[in-house]
Design an enzyme around this catalytic site. Structure first.
Site, PDB file in Angstrom:
ATOM      1  N   GLY A   1       0.938  -1.239   0.125  1.00 18.26           N
ATOM      2  CA  GLY A   1       0.008   0.108  -0.014  1.00 18.26           C
ATOM      3  C   GLY A   1       0.863   1.189   0.099  1.00 18.26           C
ATOM      4  O   GLY A   1       2.002   1.080  -0.546  1.00 18.26           O
TER       5      GLY A   1
ATOM      6  N   GLU B   1       2.688  -8.509  -1.039  1.00 18.03           N
ATOM      7  CA  GLU B   1       1.296  -8.123  -1.197  1.00 18.03           C
ATOM      8  C   GLU B   1       0.170  -9.213  -1.225  1.00 18.03           C
ATOM      9  O   GLU B   1       0.228 -10.325  -2.218  1.00 18.03           O
ATOM     10  CB  GLU B   1       1.059  -6.879  -2.249  1.00 18.03           C
TER      11      GLU B   1
ATOM     12  N   VAL C   1       1.333 -14.857   3.375  1.00 15.60           N
ATOM     13  CA  VAL C   1       2.411 -14.961   4.342  1.00 15.60           C
ATOM     14  C   VAL C   1       2.227 -15.776   5.232  1.00 15.60           C
ATOM     15  O   VAL C   1       1.244 -15.874   6.015  1.00 15.60           O
ATOM     16  CB  VAL C   1       2.530 -13.561   4.766  1.00 15.60           C
TER      17      VAL C   1
ATOM     18  N   SER D   1       3.452  -3.219   6.824  1.00 14.93           N
ATOM     19  CA  SER D   1       2.735  -2.119   6.395  1.00 14.93           C
ATOM     20  C   SER D   1       1.360  -2.684   5.715  1.00 14.93           C
ATOM     21  O   SER D   1       1.076  -2.540   4.710  1.00 14.93           O
ATOM     22  CB  SER D   1       3.456  -1.112   5.481  1.00 14.93           C
TER      23      SER D   1
ATOM     24  N   HIS E   1       3.816  28.317 -20.147  1.00 15.30           N
ATOM     25  CA  HIS E   1       4.714  27.173 -21.060  1.00 15.30           C
ATOM     26  C   HIS E   1       6.144  27.588 -20.641  1.00 15.30           C
ATOM     27  O   HIS E   1       6.488  28.525 -20.541  1.00 15.30           O
ATOM     28  CB  HIS E   1       4.312  27.411 -22.323  1.00 15.30           C
TER      29      HIS E   1
HETATM   30  P1  NAI Z   1      -2.346   0.577   3.142  1.00 17.82           P
HETATM   31  O1  NAI Z   1      -4.029   0.122   3.520  1.00 17.82           O
HETATM   32  O2  NAI Z   1      -2.234   1.742   2.132  1.00 17.82           O
HETATM   33  O3  NAI Z   1      -2.009  -0.673   2.475  1.00 17.82           O
HETATM   34  C1  NAI Z   1      -1.781  -1.936   3.049  1.00 17.82           C
HETATM   35  C2  NAI Z   1      -1.541  -3.120   2.062  1.00 17.82           C
HETATM   36  O4  NAI Z   1      -1.476  -4.311   2.644  1.00 17.82           O
HETATM   37  C3  NAI Z   1      -2.796  -3.354   1.052  1.00 17.82           C
HETATM   38  O5  NAI Z   1      -2.499  -3.347  -0.286  1.00 17.82           O
HETATM   39  C4  NAI Z   1      -3.366  -4.755   1.767  1.00 17.82           C
HETATM   40  O6  NAI Z   1      -4.122  -5.492   0.568  1.00 17.82           O
HETATM   41  C5  NAI Z   1      -2.182  -5.292   2.168  1.00 17.82           C
HETATM   42  N1  NAI Z   1      -2.159  -6.469   3.242  1.00 17.82           N
HETATM   43  C6  NAI Z   1      -3.139  -6.506   4.139  1.00 17.82           C
HETATM   44  N2  NAI Z   1      -2.829  -7.551   4.904  1.00 17.82           N
HETATM   45  C7  NAI Z   1      -1.815  -8.026   4.338  1.00 17.82           C
HETATM   46  C8  NAI Z   1      -1.218  -9.584   4.623  1.00 17.82           C
HETATM   47  N3  NAI Z   1      -1.464 -10.296   5.646  1.00 17.82           N
HETATM   48  N4  NAI Z   1      -0.109  -9.960   3.847  1.00 17.82           N
HETATM   49  C9  NAI Z   1       0.105  -9.300   2.613  1.00 17.82           C
HETATM   50  N5  NAI Z   1      -0.579  -8.141   2.493  1.00 17.82           N
HETATM   51  C10 NAI Z   1      -1.326  -7.570   3.299  1.00 17.82           C
HETATM   52  O7  NAI Z   1      -1.894   0.758   4.550  1.00 17.82           O
HETATM   53  P2  NAI Z   1      -0.416   1.010   5.029  1.00 17.82           P
HETATM   54  O8  NAI Z   1       0.449   1.200   3.810  1.00 17.82           O
HETATM   55  O9  NAI Z   1       0.229   0.301   6.005  1.00 17.82           O
HETATM   56  O10 NAI Z   1      -0.705   2.655   5.359  1.00 17.82           O
HETATM   57  C11 NAI Z   1      -1.596   2.982   6.120  1.00 17.82           C
HETATM   58  C12 NAI Z   1      -2.316   4.292   5.847  1.00 17.82           C
HETATM   59  O11 NAI Z   1      -1.524   5.291   6.118  1.00 17.82           O
HETATM   60  C13 NAI Z   1      -2.693   4.438   4.441  1.00 17.82           C
HETATM   61  O12 NAI Z   1      -3.876   3.658   4.083  1.00 17.82           O
HETATM   62  C14 NAI Z   1      -2.886   5.855   4.248  1.00 17.82           C
HETATM   63  O13 NAI Z   1      -4.098   6.154   4.995  1.00 17.82           O
HETATM   64  C15 NAI Z   1      -1.878   6.264   5.353  1.00 17.82           C
HETATM   65  N6  NAI Z   1      -0.687   6.634   4.482  1.00 17.82           N
HETATM   66  C16 NAI Z   1      -0.639   7.956   3.631  1.00 17.82           C
HETATM   67  C17 NAI Z   1       0.334   8.224   2.963  1.00 17.82           C
HETATM   68  C18 NAI Z   1       0.093   9.178   2.048  1.00 17.82           C
HETATM   69  O14 NAI Z   1      -1.034  10.117   2.021  1.00 17.82           O
HETATM   70  N7  NAI Z   1       1.102   9.443   1.025  1.00 17.82           N
HETATM   71  C19 NAI Z   1       1.431   7.620   3.111  1.00 17.82           C
HETATM   72  C20 NAI Z   1       1.449   6.643   4.138  1.00 17.82           C
HETATM   73  C21 NAI Z   1       0.379   6.277   4.813  1.00 17.82           C
END
Ligand code: NAI
Ligand code: FAD
Length: 475
Positions: free
Chosen positions: A192, A213, A247, A279, A454
């Site tokens: 993610g 993932e 996993v 994550s 531009h």
């Molecule tokens: P995320 O929800 O973005 O991604 C989590 C990923 O992990 C998903 O693709 C999901 O399918 C996968 N997943 C879940 N369980 C799993 C498993 N057991 N095995 C393998 N894959 C699995 O969550 P993430 O990256 O932890 O970030 C949390 C939140 O923090 C984001 O959703 C966002 O709201 C916020 N965030 C925002 C950012 C930005 O705006 N640039 C940057 C970082 C975080």
């Protein structure tokens, strides 16, 4: 006699501190309680976002991008670099300094707005005359009373069952931002937003990075065409992303972490790495809030139950940001904070959930607002699409950064913009134009008829809007 406040905000992250400032601007006597501790045990206002989220991750993304450019990008511009060295200690110290500047900035804003700041944990005691009694447990313990309570206690990283965070080998976002030496091999579970951003940082600094993932599709929430283009770029960079995995057992020891996993074909694999970042999403945080003491209702995910206006089941108790439904984004938390403060003042605060932008700060960056093509198809909505590649944009060529595109989706009949999706250079900034356009219910033609400087990357936005009507000028 307990100190009495018009508004008590519990949590000093982007939701809470912004709510406190707006409430103070509106003339209320405001307190904000936050328990975050800096390395010396002192207060560190700004929550997850400032301390272990948005700000430090962007600092490291910037530093690591400079390192990669110096190592691999400058040569194309006729600049030779020799003796390139990485001082990871300095890089992390700079990141900490950026965090501190932001912490100090919020402390200054609290003083400026005459907000009373408490360092410690805030918890509900009981409904009391004049509002709610809140216990503050910090260096000392005291009870204060607030007429209105805004809960903004944020979220925590979700752990994998059987692989608790030790922040040494198995890291949450916190440990991921302070690895003291570049790991030779690094695994991330979850591709993610954090997986891609932190995976990019450490890959640029020299780690061999594998991202595992569970889902079979890459970035399922992103427009498919954009996600495909981004995946191509990440593959080229050597970020190894395995989709559709399961996993299994995770063993952590002196030598690092061993991850048993099954690939999309069902073949058993083992991945041995120096560090693992988990994550897989975040969970709303109500630990220590004593929600039960006043009967504050949570939903099945543990988030505080709120309506569209951030009202909880209790009178004059509001909740905002990561601890409630909706995207876990700092700017969403901030907008809710402003809206709630204004509602408390009898005004009509409003958050438009359809125009909250998303940005993933990888290279290329990914940004979007509104609906994706797959969502429109699923809805059966008639739409027109227009895309324009950065390859055909003069500024992108001059930058040497031509990966990606801008894509517009507009209603087939009215031409109203329904979604704008971008992958490419600096799209974190370009997306704002699309947000403004959608807020004003603009049509694709409105953007197409506006004069854009531009040479600028924003011309790709104009051209993509022209493409909706099949009349790009430069492609
Ligand atoms: P995320 O929800 O973005 O991604 C989590 C990923 O992990 C998903 O693709 C999901 O399918 C996968 N997943 C879940 N369980 C799993 C498993 N057991 N095995 C393998 N894959 C699995 O969550 P993430 O990256 O932890 O970030 C949390 C939140 O923090 C984001 O959703 C966002 O709201 C916020 N965030 C925002 C950012 C930005 O705006 N640039 C940057 C970082 C975080
Ligand atoms: P938080 O920021 O989590 O703040 C909550 C605060 O409340 C914390 O200080 C906590 O200590 C305190 N607290 C909790 N309980 C109590 C209590 N009982 N008493 C007193 N204090 C308490 N979002 C973006 O929009 N853009 C990004 O680029 C981005 N990057 C991110 C990168 C990472 C690595 C992570 C983890 C997140 C990122 N996010 C990003 C998400 C963003 O950080 C959150 O959406 C945002 O911080 C939520 O704000 P909040 O105010 O709801 O909660």
């Amino acid at each position: 006699m307990s100190k009495q406040f018009d508004v008590i905000v519990i949590g000093g992250g982007p939701g809470g501190y912004i709510a406190a400032i707006r409430a103070a601007q509106l003339g209320f006597n405001v307190a904000c309680i936050d328990e975050w501790k800096n390395a010396k045990g002192g207060p560190a206002l700004g929550g997850t976002c400032t301390n272990v989220g948005c700000i430090p991750s962007k600092a490291l993304l910037q530093s690591s991008e400079h390192f990669e450019h110096a190592g691999h990008g400058f040569a194309d511009h006729g600049i030779k670099v020799s003796g390139l060295e990485l001082d990871i200690g300095k890089m992390l110290a700079r990141k900490d300094q950026v965090v501190k500047q932001n912490n100090d900035g919020i402390t200054y804003l609290f003083k400026k707005n005459k907000i009373t700041s408490f360092h410690g944990r805030g918890s509900f005691v009981k409904a009391a005359e004049g509002g709610y009694e809140i216990k503050v447990a910090g260096a000392a313990e005291e009870t204060i009373v607030g007429k209105h309570i805004i809960v903004a206690t944020g979220s925590n990283a979700r752990a994998l069952p059987g692989a608790a965070f030790d922040e040494e080998n198995i890291l949450s976002n916190d440990g991921a931002l302070r690895i003291g030496a570049v790991p030779k091999k690094l695994a991330l579970i979850g591709s993610g937003v954090i997986g891609l951003e932190m995976g990019s940082v450490w890959r640029r600094l020299g780690s061999e990075v594998t991202v595992l993932e569970a889902l079979p599709t890459f970035l399922g929430a992103v427009d498919e065409q954009i996600a495909k283009e981004a995946k191509k770029a990440f593959d080229k960079q050597g970020l190894k992303i395995e989709l559709g995995v399961k996993v299994g057992e995770i063993k952590s020891g002196k030598k690092g972490v061993s991850i048993a996993w099954t690939n999309a074909k069902g073949e058993a694999q083992v991945l041995d790495v120096d560090k693992l970042i988990v994550s897989i999403g975040r969970v709303p945080n109500t630990i220590g809030l004593a929600a039960d003491a006043v009967g504050l209702a949570l939903d099945e995910r543990g988030a505080i139950n709120v309506d569209g206006d951030c009202k909880t089941n209790l009178p004059n108790v509001w909740a905002i940001g990561d601890v409630v439904r909706g995207p876990m984004l700092a700017h969403k938390a901030e907008e809710e904070g402003v809206a709630v403060a204004e509602r408390i003042a009898g005004q009509h605060g409003h958050v438009n959930f359809n125009t909250i932008p998303w940005v993933i700060y990888t290279h290329p960056e990914i940004a979007w607002v509104g609906q994706t093509e797959q969502q429109l198809k699923a809805e059966g909505r008639a739409y027109k699409a227009g895309t324009f590649p950065f390859l055909a944009n003069g500024r992108a060529r001059a930058l040497g950064d031509t990966t990606g595109m801008v894509k517009f989706l507009a209603d087939a009949t009215t031409d109203e913009i329904l979604g704008v999706h971008m992958v490419g250079p600096q799209v974190s900034e370009l997306i704002s134009e699309a947000v403004v356009a959608m807020e004003f219910k603009a049509s694709a033609e409105d953007i197409a008829r506006i004069c854009h400087a531009h040479p600028s990357l924003s011309e790709a936005t104009k051209e993509a809007a022209l493409a909706v009507d099949k009349r790009t000028l430069n492609f």
